[in-house]
Scaffold this active site. Sequence first.
Site, PDB file in Angstrom:
ATOM      1  N   ASP A  40      -1.004   8.623   1.171  1.00  0.00           N
ATOM      2  CA  ASP A  40      -0.099   7.555   1.630  1.00  0.00           C
ATOM      3  C   ASP A  40       0.906   8.059   2.343  1.00  0.00           C
ATOM      4  OD1 ASP A  40      -0.454   4.942   0.687  1.00  0.00           O
ATOM      5  OD2 ASP A  40      -0.132   5.271  -1.432  1.00  0.00           O
TER       6      ASP A  40
ATOM      7  N   GLN B 152       0.024   3.037  -6.686  1.00  0.00           N
ATOM      8  CA  GLN B 152       0.098   1.784  -5.945  1.00  0.00           C
ATOM      9  C   GLN B 152       1.669   1.476  -6.271  1.00  0.00           C
ATOM     10  OE1 GLN B 152      -1.613   0.076  -4.179  1.00  0.00           O
ATOM     11  NE2 GLN B 152      -0.002  -1.526  -3.672  1.00  0.00           N
TER      12      GLN B 152
ATOM     13  N   LYS C 280      -8.697  -1.687  -2.013  1.00  0.00           N
ATOM     14  CA  LYS C 280      -8.724  -0.221  -1.512  1.00  0.00           C
ATOM     15  C   LYS C 280     -10.024   0.465  -1.877  1.00  0.00           C
ATOM     16  CE  LYS C 280      -3.893   0.210  -0.849  1.00  0.00           C
ATOM     17  NZ  LYS C 280      -2.569   0.549  -1.069  1.00  0.00           N
TER      18      LYS C 280
HETATM   19  N1  GUN Z   1       2.720  -0.895  -1.900  1.00  0.00           N
HETATM   20  C1  GUN Z   1       2.814  -1.434  -0.707  1.00  0.00           C
HETATM   21  N2  GUN Z   1       2.224  -0.910   0.363  1.00  0.00           N
HETATM   22  C2  GUN Z   1       1.633   0.344  -0.197  1.00  0.00           C
HETATM   23  C3  GUN Z   1       0.902   1.150   0.323  1.00  0.00           C
HETATM   24  O1  GUN Z   1       0.549   1.278   1.185  1.00  0.00           O
HETATM   25  N3  GUN Z   1       0.526   2.316  -0.631  1.00  0.00           N
HETATM   26  C4  GUN Z   1       1.025   2.254  -2.150  1.00  0.00           C
HETATM   27  N4  GUN Z   1       0.450   2.979  -2.703  1.00  0.00           N
HETATM   28  N5  GUN Z   1       1.450   1.357  -2.445  1.00  0.00           N
HETATM   29  C5  GUN Z   1       2.055   0.304  -1.700  1.00  0.00           C
END
Ligand code: GUN
Length: 294
Positions: free
Chosen positions: A121, A98, A54
């Site tokens: 998110d 995350q 990311k």
């Molecule tokens: N864990 C699994 N997918 C995601 C996501 O899209 N964002 C975040 N922050 N954590 C995740």
Amino acid sequence: MAAVLLDGKKTAQAIQAEVAAGVAALVGERGVRPGLAAVLVGDNPASEVYVRNKRKACEQVGIRSWLHHLPADTASSTLLELIRQLNADPSVHGILVQLPLPPKIDERAIVQAVAPVKDIDGFGPENLGLLAAGQPRYLPCTPHGVQQLLLRHGIEVEGAHVVIVGRSLIVGRPLALMLMQKAAGANATVTVVHSRSRDLAELTRRADVVVVAIGQAGFLKADMIRPGAVVVDVGINRQADGRLVGDVDFEGVRQVASAITPVPGGVGPMTIAMLVHNTLAAARLLCRADPLAR
Ligand code: GUN
């Protein structure tokens, strides 16, 4: 005939190029460079890879990013204090926590502490509520990535029967809300099936599009879909030999489907593209006089 591959890598690159142009315009016109703060707690190797990817995407599109990597035994109160600081920091437009967080941390409280306008998110109740109300602000990244991948491959979901396997807060549930919206790229007939569904395969066999997001390697088999169906695999499972596989039995299903996403290189890169898209959207919102005006 074997299925067409839905190339998430190439599609994500196209979206990232659009975001890079948007970032350059925001910097040029408003002097604002979008910024993303990533919060990673503990040492889950998969999470570390996701956060690294990311941040790499942020760098590629001109978004500034910071990593706050905290130890696994971090107290909820410490994490809450960090979120408060990031909420107040004007150079941070998006906050990414995350998931999953270590079991001792109150995940819900942390997700809810993120300022809704920085919740890129789209996991918090305000953004989920806006989506449910049909006025989305930030669409959750993975469902949005699935929708864009279909749209940009000319796969029309309007009027189609989409069966979503999995009801998670991160994928299944928001994707169902999105695809049933009265909106372009949506207007689908949506069925959500899950671990307690009776006759699950009978339902997936009625789908024009099947999306699988349960985290179980090779779950969807060729006899569970209708010939010609489109199959989207959201799963990323690491096998004992280190290989990454999806929730779909790829070799079997590709013989029956008309189109299918590979793993890796399908939905994964799309999630990241939509994250940088949302961070740019947050920066645009936050530099308005009234960021909460709709
Ligand atoms: N864990 C699994 N997918 C995601 C996501 O899209 N964002 C975040 N922050 N954590 C995740």
